[in-house]
Design a protein around this motif. Structure first.
Motif, PDB file in Angstrom:
ATOM      1  N   ILE A 167      31.827 -19.171  37.849  1.00 37.27           N
ATOM      2  CA  ILE A 167      32.447 -17.869  37.604  1.00 37.27           C
ATOM      3  C   ILE A 167      31.384 -16.806  37.374  1.00 37.27           C
ATOM      4  N   THR A 168      30.380 -17.149  36.549  1.00 36.25           N
ATOM      5  CA  THR A 168      29.346 -16.160  36.228  1.00 36.25           C
ATOM      6  C   THR A 168      28.512 -15.808  37.456  1.00 36.25           C
ATOM      7  N   GLY A 169      28.408 -16.744  38.410  1.00 43.22           N
ATOM      8  CA  GLY A 169      27.712 -16.421  39.655  1.00 43.22           C
ATOM      9  C   GLY A 169      28.422 -15.314  40.404  1.00 43.22           C
ATOM     10  N   SER A 170      29.759 -15.352  40.407  1.00 47.95           N
ATOM     11  CA  SER A 170      30.539 -14.294  41.060  1.00 47.95           C
ATOM     12  C   SER A 170      30.380 -12.971  40.324  1.00 47.95           C
ATOM     13  N   ILE A 171      30.306 -13.036  38.994  1.00 48.24           N
ATOM     14  CA  ILE A 171      30.102 -11.824  38.205  1.00 48.24           C
ATOM     15  C   ILE A 171      28.761 -11.183  38.550  1.00 48.24           C
ATOM     16  N   ALA A 172      27.724 -12.013  38.678  1.00 45.75           N
ATOM     17  CA  ALA A 172      26.391 -11.496  39.009  1.00 45.75           C
ATOM     18  C   ALA A 172      26.377 -10.871  40.401  1.00 45.75           C
ATOM     19  N   ASP A 173      27.057 -11.528  41.355  1.00 48.76           N
ATOM     20  CA  ASP A 173      27.110 -10.977  42.708  1.00 48.76           C
ATOM     21  C   ASP A 173      27.823  -9.629  42.725  1.00 48.76           C
ATOM     22  N   LYS A 174      28.803  -9.462  41.834  1.00 52.15           N
ATOM     23  CA  LYS A 174      29.596  -8.239  41.814  1.00 52.15           C
ATOM     24  C   LYS A 174      28.878  -7.107  41.103  1.00 52.15           C
ATOM     25  N   PHE A 175      28.297  -7.377  39.942  1.00 49.87           N
ATOM     26  CA  PHE A 175      27.719  -6.309  39.119  1.00 49.87           C
ATOM     27  C   PHE A 175      26.198  -6.195  39.213  1.00 49.87           C
ATOM     28  N   GLY A 176      25.556  -7.130  39.895  1.00 52.99           N
ATOM     29  CA  GLY A 176      24.101  -7.069  40.038  1.00 52.99           C
ATOM     30  C   GLY A 176      23.395  -8.037  39.110  1.00 52.99           C
ATOM     31  N   GLY A 197      25.827 -17.317  27.177  1.00 55.38           N
ATOM     32  CA  GLY A 197      24.584 -16.652  27.566  1.00 55.38           C
ATOM     33  C   GLY A 197      23.816 -17.457  28.596  1.00 55.38           C
ATOM     34  N   ALA A 198      23.729 -18.783  28.373  1.00 57.10           N
ATOM     35  CA  ALA A 198      23.024 -19.644  29.320  1.00 57.10           C
ATOM     36  C   ALA A 198      23.741 -19.687  30.664  1.00 57.10           C
ATOM     37  N   ALA A 199      25.079 -19.684  30.632  1.00 52.10           N
ATOM     38  CA  ALA A 199      25.851 -19.732  31.872  1.00 52.10           C
ATOM     39  C   ALA A 199      25.713 -18.441  32.677  1.00 52.10           C
ATOM     40  N   LEU A 200      25.592 -17.316  31.994  1.00 52.73           N
ATOM     41  CA  LEU A 200      25.338 -16.055  32.686  1.00 52.73           C
ATOM     42  C   LEU A 200      23.965 -16.066  33.342  1.00 52.73           C
ATOM     43  N   PHE A 201      23.009 -16.681  32.668  1.00 52.38           N
ATOM     44  CA  PHE A 201      21.624 -16.698  33.137  1.00 52.38           C
ATOM     45  C   PHE A 201      21.410 -17.688  34.285  1.00 52.38           C
ATOM     46  N   LYS A 202      21.985 -18.869  34.159  1.00 49.20           N
ATOM     47  CA  LYS A 202      21.611 -20.018  34.987  1.00 49.20           C
ATOM     48  C   LYS A 202      21.668 -19.774  36.496  1.00 49.20           C
ATOM     49  N   PRO A 203      22.756 -19.219  37.053  1.00 47.15           N
ATOM     50  CA  PRO A 203      22.784 -19.097  38.516  1.00 47.15           C
ATOM     51  C   PRO A 203      21.891 -17.997  39.076  1.00 47.15           C
ATOM     52  N   ILE A 204      21.464 -17.065  38.229  1.00 50.37           N
ATOM     53  CA  ILE A 204      20.775 -15.883  38.742  1.00 50.37           C
ATOM     54  C   ILE A 204      19.331 -16.172  39.146  1.00 50.37           C
ATOM     55  N   ILE A 205      18.595 -16.869  38.269  1.00 49.89           N
ATOM     56  CA  ILE A 205      17.178 -17.078  38.569  1.00 49.89           C
ATOM     57  C   ILE A 205      16.991 -18.012  39.752  1.00 49.89           C
ATOM     58  N   SER A 206      17.802 -19.084  39.827  1.00 46.60           N
ATOM     59  CA  SER A 206      17.676 -19.972  40.983  1.00 46.60           C
ATOM     60  C   SER A 206      18.036 -19.231  42.270  1.00 46.60           C
ATOM     61  N   ALA A 207      19.030 -18.338  42.185  1.00 51.19           N
ATOM     62  CA  ALA A 207      19.388 -17.536  43.366  1.00 51.19           C
ATOM     63  C   ALA A 207      18.261 -16.570  43.725  1.00 51.19           C
ATOM     64  N   THR A 208      17.597 -16.008  42.709  1.00 51.96           N
ATOM     65  CA  THR A 208      16.480 -15.092  42.967  1.00 51.96           C
ATOM     66  C   THR A 208      15.343 -15.825  43.658  1.00 51.96           C
ATOM     67  N   VAL A 209      15.051 -17.053  43.199  1.00 53.98           N
ATOM     68  CA  VAL A 209      13.993 -17.847  43.837  1.00 53.98           C
ATOM     69  C   VAL A 209      14.376 -18.133  45.292  1.00 53.98           C
ATOM     70  N   ALA A 210      15.652 -18.449  45.517  1.00 55.94           N
ATOM     71  CA  ALA A 210      16.098 -18.723  46.887  1.00 55.94           C
ATOM     72  C   ALA A 210      15.947 -17.486  47.772  1.00 55.94           C
ATOM     73  N   LYS A 211      16.226 -16.304  47.227  1.00 59.13           N
ATOM     74  CA  LYS A 211      16.166 -15.066  48.000  1.00 59.13           C
ATOM     75  C   LYS A 211      14.733 -14.584  48.215  1.00 59.13           C
ATOM     76  N   THR A 212      13.790 -15.095  47.426  1.00 58.86           N
ATOM     77  CA  THR A 212      12.392 -14.657  47.566  1.00 58.86           C
ATOM     78  C   THR A 212      11.524 -15.723  48.222  1.00 58.86           C
ATOM     79  N   THR A 213      12.166 -16.734  48.795  1.00 61.77           N
ATOM     80  CA  THR A 213      11.441 -17.746  49.560  1.00 61.77           C
ATOM     81  C   THR A 213      12.047 -17.825  50.955  1.00 61.77           C
ATOM     82  N   ASN A 214      11.333 -18.485  51.873  1.00 59.53           N
ATOM     83  CA  ASN A 214      11.842 -18.671  53.230  1.00 59.53           C
ATOM     84  C   ASN A 214      11.575 -20.107  53.664  1.00 59.53           C
ATOM     85  N   ASP A 215      11.889 -20.423  54.896  1.00 62.26           N
ATOM     86  CA  ASP A 215      11.753 -21.808  55.367  1.00 62.26           C
ATOM     87  C   ASP A 215      10.325 -22.322  55.250  1.00 62.26           C
TER      88      ASP A 215
END
Length: 479
Positions: free
Chosen positions: A73-82, A120-138
């Motif tokens: 759920i918090t992943g969707s919140i992050a995608d929506k609000f930044g 707080g941890a649940a809000l945090f958890k999906p964001i950093i791993s997603a940021t790492v995924a978005k700042t890396t490539n194949d």
């Protein structure tokens, strides 16, 4: 310039900012979490809350389980609000939860403040791993996520080492230190540039409703759901490292030989990580798991790199199960150290392959969806780990329970209002024993180490189930 040098230079600044944030967050989390089980159950005069093992199991099992469920759920919140906004909110929740934690002493109060911390941890958890995924490539993702997991383990190792220095002064300081460390991320947020997100015009309600619709999509894949349920057995057994082992070591294991060794050859450790009674802090010993991973993960990963994921998982789960079972079979700390090493080897082999396998079996058009729901076994594993470390441990292995049973069986009544430690000391005097003699007597009579059979059974069940899963899967693929 070497290939590794070029790869490291290929990562943008945001990648390094995100990894530093992860390091500090894991430092703060494990700094308190490794000590949490004993904080909840230790004697009042030792700074603990004297909650029962069953109450501890509910708090740690259900609370931590919720932490791993909410990210869908918090992943969707992050995608929506930044990402940046949600990280800011996460750090506010984190910091205020750590500061408020020592104010709550009852089971209900601690349970709800821990749920707030888990938010707080649940809000945090999906964001950093997603940021790492978005700042890396194949070309650099393998090294990028390797750096990310290295940060996780560095935080997991050094966090408890720092907070343990202040535990004997006050558990309150432990929570304040975690609050201070995680609050440093407010500074790093100044350098956190919002990654490019896909445009999404959905309302938050629509986004969350899609989340639950996707759960139904995943649940229709029987093969995937069966795999997740099997892996939940591994996580149930794995989480005993945090839920059960620190309590077991504190109650039953004689760590004096380790204390004496450090006192003679490395007094810094005995002075700073001794429990004050010629014993070592239990959490210092369990924390060696993270050290083993830092030292040996690359070697183990290289060995199992070309193994099939399911074969690697079976091997890792088996070794992990044996290691965890062995940690609970003896009062000799040297055997405990070896058993934790065995456990760590299995963990290093099996755990990383879970994510790899999910990525392989996911349909090409649903890879992101399937990876997002890989939290399910972790959620289930935490809930069941709480039951094992709670009610089951209290019945089979809890020293506090045993000494009360022993006194009742002898018809000896002690004064009311005694703390746990005072009760145990008084009971030892009544029985004309020292506290160590009473511990050994209870060990021989009540056999608290028998809980190892429960954990080994859970681990072996996961291994056998995975074996038949693999066998039937390959048979169906061959048709």
């Amino acid at each position: 310039m070497s290939n590794i040098g070029r790869t490291l230079k290929s990562f943008p600044k945001l990648f390094w900012v995100a990894n530093t944030i992860e390091l500090l967050e894991r430092f703060a989390w494990y700094g308190f979490f490794m000590l949490f089980a004993n904080y909840l159950t230790s004697s009042l005069d030792a700074g603990g809350l004297e909650l029962s093992q069953a109450q501890k199991g509910i708090i740690m099992g259900f609370g931590t389980g919720i932490l791993y469920f909410l990210p869908i759920i918090t992943g969707s919140i992050a995608d929506k609000f930044g990402y940046r906004r949600v990280l800011f909110v996460a750090f506010i929740v984190y910091t205020t939860a750590f500061i408020a934690m020592p104010l709550f002493k009852s089971f209900t109060g601690v349970f709800f403040i821990y749920l707030y911390l888990a938010l707080g941890a649940a809000l945090f958890k999906p964001i950093i791993s997603a940021t790492v995924a978005k700042t890396t490539n194949d070309s650099n993702a393998s090294i990028g996520f390797g750096i990310f997991y290295m940060m996780v383990n560095l935080g997991a190792f050094f966090g408890p080492l720092v907070t343990l220095l202040f535990k004997n002064s006050s558990y309150t300081l432990v929570f304040y230190i975690s609050a201070g460390i995680v609050a440093l991320n407010f500074i790093l947020l100044l350098f956190y540039k919002e990654p490019e997100l896909e445009k999404n015009d959905d309302t938050l309600a629509t986004a969350i409703s899609k989340v639950f619709k996707n759960i139904l999509v995943v649940l229709k894949d029987f093969k995937f759901v069966l795999f997740l349920l099997i892996v939940a057995g591994f996580w149930t057994m794995y989480n005993q490292l945090f839920f059960t082992l620190p309590v077991f070591i504190k109650q039953w294991v004689d760590t004096s030989s380790m204390f004496d060794f450090f006192a003679q050859y490395a007094p810094f450790f005995s002075e700073n990580y001794g429990a004050g009674d010629g014993q070592m802090e239990a959490e210092f010993i369990t924390n060696l798991d993270a050290l083993y991973i830092i030292i040996f993960q690359i070697i183990v990963s290289a060995i199992v790199m070309k193994w099939r994921p399911l074969k690697t998982m079976m091997t890792g789960f088996l070794v992990c199960s044996i290691g965890m079972a062995l940690t609970l079979t003896t009062q000799n700390v040297l055997y405990t150290l070896v058993a934790i090493y065995v456990f760590a080897i299995g963990e290093m082999a099996g755990s990383p392959k879970i994510t790899e396998y999910i990525g392989r079996i996911a349909p090409p058009d649903k890879k992101a969806l399937y990876m997002g729901y890989s939290f399910i076994p972790v959620f289930i594993g935490n809930v069941f780990a709480g039951i094992i470390s709670g009610n089951v441990y209290q019945i089979m292995s809890d020293k506090t329970q045993f000494v009360q049973q022993e006194m009742a069986s002898r018809g000896i009544t002690l004064s009311e209002g005694l703390t746990q430690d005072e009760y145990f000391s008084t009971a030892a005097q009544k029985l004309d024993m020292s506290t160590s003699e009473l511990t050994n007597f209870l060990w021989d009579k009540y056999d608290p180490s028998s809980i190892w059979k429960v954990l080994l059974f859970i681990g072996l069940f996961a291994v056998v189930a995975l074996f038949f899963y693999d066998k039937n899967l390959r048979k169906s693929e061959a048709k």
